[in-house]
Design a protein around this motif. Structure first.
Motif, PDB file in Angstrom:
ATOM      1  N   ARG A   1    -128.587  -1.109  26.714  1.00  0.00           N
ATOM      2  CA  ARG A   1    -128.644  -0.928  25.264  1.00  0.00           C
ATOM      3  C   ARG A   1    -130.099  -0.766  24.823  1.00  0.00           C
ATOM      4  N   SER A   2    -130.501   0.471  24.591  1.00  0.00           N
ATOM      5  CA  SER A   2    -131.845   0.736  24.076  1.00  0.00           C
ATOM      6  C   SER A   2    -131.788   0.741  22.550  1.00  0.00           C
ATOM      7  N   MET A   3    -132.951   0.862  21.947  1.00  0.00           N
ATOM      8  CA  MET A   3    -133.033   0.868  20.490  1.00  0.00           C
ATOM      9  C   MET A   3    -133.533   2.228  20.001  1.00  0.00           C
ATOM     10  N   SER A   4    -133.271   2.531  18.749  1.00  0.00           N
ATOM     11  CA  SER A   4    -133.744   3.781  18.153  1.00  0.00           C
ATOM     12  C   SER A   4    -134.012   3.520  16.680  1.00  0.00           C
ATOM     13  N   GLY A   5    -134.542   4.524  16.025  1.00  0.00           N
ATOM     14  CA  GLY A   5    -134.848   4.392  14.599  1.00  0.00           C
ATOM     15  C   GLY A   5    -136.307   4.055  14.374  1.00  0.00           C
ATOM     16  N   ILE A   6    -136.891   4.674  13.353  1.00  0.00           N
ATOM     17  CA  ILE A   6    -138.299   4.426  13.047  1.00  0.00           C
ATOM     18  C   ILE A   6    -138.403   3.218  12.119  1.00  0.00           C
ATOM     19  N   VAL A   7    -138.889   2.123  12.676  1.00  0.00           N
ATOM     20  CA  VAL A   7    -139.123   0.898  11.914  1.00  0.00           C
ATOM     21  C   VAL A   7    -140.514   0.406  12.264  1.00  0.00           C
ATOM     22  N   GLY A   8    -141.031  -0.508  11.453  1.00  0.00           N
ATOM     23  CA  GLY A   8    -142.352  -1.041  11.729  1.00  0.00           C
ATOM     24  C   GLY A   8    -143.342  -0.653  10.646  1.00  0.00           C
ATOM     25  N   THR A   9    -144.622  -0.922  10.923  1.00  0.00           N
ATOM     26  CA  THR A   9    -145.703  -0.715   9.973  1.00  0.00           C
ATOM     27  C   THR A   9    -146.765   0.176  10.609  1.00  0.00           C
ATOM     28  N   PRO A  10    -147.284   1.168   9.879  1.00  0.00           N
ATOM     29  CA  PRO A  10    -148.143   2.203  10.462  1.00  0.00           C
ATOM     30  C   PRO A  10    -149.171   1.758  11.500  1.00  0.00           C
ATOM     31  N   TYR A  11    -150.048   0.824  11.194  1.00  0.00           N
ATOM     32  CA  TYR A  11    -151.101   0.453  12.143  1.00  0.00           C
ATOM     33  C   TYR A  11    -150.553  -0.151  13.441  1.00  0.00           C
ATOM     34  N   TYR A  12    -149.392  -0.782  13.364  1.00  0.00           N
ATOM     35  CA  TYR A  12    -148.910  -1.607  14.473  1.00  0.00           C
ATOM     36  C   TYR A  12    -147.748  -1.006  15.254  1.00  0.00           C
ATOM     37  N   VAL A  13    -147.171   0.083  14.781  1.00  0.00           N
ATOM     38  CA  VAL A  13    -145.981   0.649  15.408  1.00  0.00           C
ATOM     39  C   VAL A  13    -146.351   1.348  16.720  1.00  0.00           C
ATOM     40  N   ALA A  14    -145.477   1.235  17.716  1.00  0.00           N
ATOM     41  CA  ALA A  14    -145.717   1.854  19.026  1.00  0.00           C
ATOM     42  C   ALA A  14    -145.415   3.353  18.968  1.00  0.00           C
ATOM     43  N   PRO A  15    -146.108   4.162  19.788  1.00  0.00           N
ATOM     44  CA  PRO A  15    -145.920   5.615  19.726  1.00  0.00           C
ATOM     45  C   PRO A  15    -144.502   6.072  20.044  1.00  0.00           C
ATOM     46  N   GLU A  16    -143.820   5.371  20.966  1.00  0.00           N
ATOM     47  CA  GLU A  16    -142.473   5.814  21.331  1.00  0.00           C
ATOM     48  C   GLU A  16    -141.500   5.672  20.165  1.00  0.00           C
ATOM     49  N   VAL A  17    -141.785   4.745  19.233  1.00  0.00           N
ATOM     50  CA  VAL A  17    -140.949   4.611  18.037  1.00  0.00           C
ATOM     51  C   VAL A  17    -141.110   5.856  17.161  1.00  0.00           C
ATOM     52  N   LEU A  18    -142.357   6.298  17.014  1.00  0.00           N
ATOM     53  CA  LEU A  18    -142.636   7.473  16.176  1.00  0.00           C
ATOM     54  C   LEU A  18    -142.106   8.765  16.788  1.00  0.00           C
ATOM     55  N   MET A  19    -141.949   8.786  18.108  1.00  0.00           N
ATOM     56  CA  MET A  19    -141.468   9.993  18.781  1.00  0.00           C
ATOM     57  C   MET A  19    -139.981  10.222  18.550  1.00  0.00           C
ATOM     58  N   GLY A  20    -139.308   9.234  17.984  1.00  0.00           N
ATOM     59  CA  GLY A  20    -137.903   9.412  17.667  1.00  0.00           C
ATOM     60  C   GLY A  20    -136.980   9.298  18.862  1.00  0.00           C
ATOM     61  N   ARG A  21    -137.497   8.750  19.960  1.00  0.00           N
ATOM     62  CA  ARG A  21    -136.658   8.586  21.158  1.00  0.00           C
ATOM     63  C   ARG A  21    -136.234   7.130  21.290  1.00  0.00           C
ATOM     64  N   ASP A  22    -135.301   6.874  22.213  1.00  0.00           N
ATOM     65  CA  ASP A  22    -134.900   5.498  22.481  1.00  0.00           C
ATOM     66  C   ASP A  22    -136.080   4.726  23.056  1.00  0.00           C
ATOM     67  N   TYR A  23    -136.140   3.442  22.761  1.00  0.00           N
ATOM     68  CA  TYR A  23    -137.254   2.618  23.244  1.00  0.00           C
ATOM     69  C   TYR A  23    -136.749   1.226  23.590  1.00  0.00           C
ATOM     70  N   ASN A  24    -137.648   0.423  24.198  1.00  0.00           N
ATOM     71  CA  ASN A  24    -137.251  -0.924  24.597  1.00  0.00           C
ATOM     72  C   ASN A  24    -138.108  -1.979  23.890  1.00  0.00           C
ATOM     73  N   GLU A  25    -137.968  -3.224  24.346  1.00  0.00           N
ATOM     74  CA  GLU A  25    -138.608  -4.354  23.675  1.00  0.00           C
ATOM     75  C   GLU A  25    -140.131  -4.358  23.764  1.00  0.00           C
ATOM     76  N   LYS A  26    -140.693  -3.507  24.640  1.00  0.00           N
ATOM     77  CA  LYS A  26    -142.148  -3.493  24.778  1.00  0.00           C
ATOM     78  C   LYS A  26    -142.860  -2.938  23.553  1.00  0.00           C
ATOM     79  N   VAL A  27    -142.096  -2.440  22.580  1.00  0.00           N
ATOM     80  CA  VAL A  27    -142.731  -2.048  21.305  1.00  0.00           C
ATOM     81  C   VAL A  27    -143.414  -3.262  20.671  1.00  0.00           C
ATOM     82  N   ASP A  28    -142.857  -4.450  20.890  1.00  0.00           N
ATOM     83  CA  ASP A  28    -143.458  -5.676  20.345  1.00  0.00           C
ATOM     84  C   ASP A  28    -144.790  -5.983  21.022  1.00  0.00           C
ATOM     85  N   VAL A  29    -144.881  -5.713  22.320  1.00  0.00           N
ATOM     86  CA  VAL A  29    -146.122  -5.982  23.056  1.00  0.00           C
ATOM     87  C   VAL A  29    -147.232  -5.063  22.555  1.00  0.00           C
ATOM     88  N   TRP A  30    -146.902  -3.790  22.306  1.00  0.00           N
ATOM     89  CA  TRP A  30    -147.879  -2.865  21.728  1.00  0.00           C
ATOM     90  C   TRP A  30    -148.420  -3.448  20.415  1.00  0.00           C
TER      91      TRP A  30
END
Length: 274
Positions: free
Chosen positions: A161-190
């Motif tokens: 179960r991956s995640m999708s959807g653009i959420v977060g705040t500009p300075y802190y959001v991970a690039p894979e979120v902005l790319m509009g593809r599925d991503y995993n929990e490592k967005v938090d580490v970024w």
């Protein structure tokens, strides 16, 4: 507002306000303790996505509680129009307020980052990604312990179960979120890595005059360490930053791995990587 809430708690002054709700200080006469009450007006929610987030937040917080570095939830009250969550009362000053005053010493930054990573690792072990880690959502209790708050953007994840959807705040959001593809929990580490960079440098790693320019800089992910602000920052700290703010997700550290990095283990006192 729910009458059951008013019967159990005495609502005091307003201490915060968000996009959909208001936070009050409240008093519980039986325990003789003060708490914070976050009340959300469901009538002003924009769409079904907002309503879904509203339903998930107290469930996530209940599952994650208690943890020393996550805001604890104690009560939930709901009517057709309002949702109220009674949570532990924290200081009015967030990590954002502390950051804008001055850069942090490495030992100070390491202490805060260790607590943040402990909280994120706990979330990830339970299959929950926060997805909006930023200094505004990092509070401190009366003993100055860091507390992660605001799970309105959190989501489940898993092996299948991956995640999708653009959420977060500009300075802190991970690039894979902005790319509009599925991503995993490592967005938090970024996001944690970006916060560490700002704590040490006093400036964000990716900057722009508008949200669009910030997003472009994040997508380029050209991580630099300007000499004028990183002259006194240790090699170990910069090594950790490179491994957390890493565009290649497969090479980016997990929260558990970041906790085992020499810089974190030494409390920010080890400048080498031995």
């Amino acid at each position: 507002m729910c009458e059951t809430l008013k019967n159990k708690y005495q609502l005091c002054e307003e201490i915060g306000r968000g996009r959909f709700g208001t936070i009050f200080r409240c008093f519980h006469p039986i325990s003789n303790e003060f708490y914070a009450c976050k009340t959300i007006d469901k009538r002003v929610l924009a769409d079904d996505t907002d309503r879904e987030c509203l339903e998930k937040e107290p469930k996530f917080m209940a599952l994650l509680s208690p943890h020393p570095n996550i805001v604890r939830i104690f009560d939930v009250f709901e009517t057709d129009d309002f949702l109220s969550m009674v949570v532990e009362l924290c200081q009015p000053i967030t990590l954002f307020d502390r950051i804008i005053n001055r850069p942090f010493l490495e030992t100070e930054a390491a202490s805060i980052m260790k607590q943040l990573l402990e909280a994120i690792a706990h979330c990830h072990r339970l299959g929950i990604a926060h997805r909006d880690i930023k200094p505004d959502n990092l509070l401190f209790d009366s003993r100055n312990n860091l507390k992660v708050a605001d799970f309105g953007s959190a989501e489940w994840f898993g092996e299948d179960r991956s995640m999708s959807g653009i959420v977060g705040t500009p300075y802190y959001v991970a690039p894979e979120v902005l790319m509009g593809r599925d991503y995993n929990e490592k967005v938090d580490v970024w996001s944690c890595g970006v916060i560490l960079y700002i704590m040490l440098a006093g400036i964000p790693p990716f900057y722009g005059e508008s949200s669009a320019e910030i997003f472009e800089a994040v997508l380029r992910a050209n991580l630099r360490f300007p000499t004028r602000v990183f002259r006194s920052v240790s090699p170990a700290a910069k090594d950790l930053l490179r491994k957390m703010i890493c565009k290649d997700v497969s090479r980016r550290l997990s929260a558990e791995q970041a906790l085992r990095h020499p810089w974190i283990l030494s409390g920010g006192e080890r400048g080498d990587l031995s």
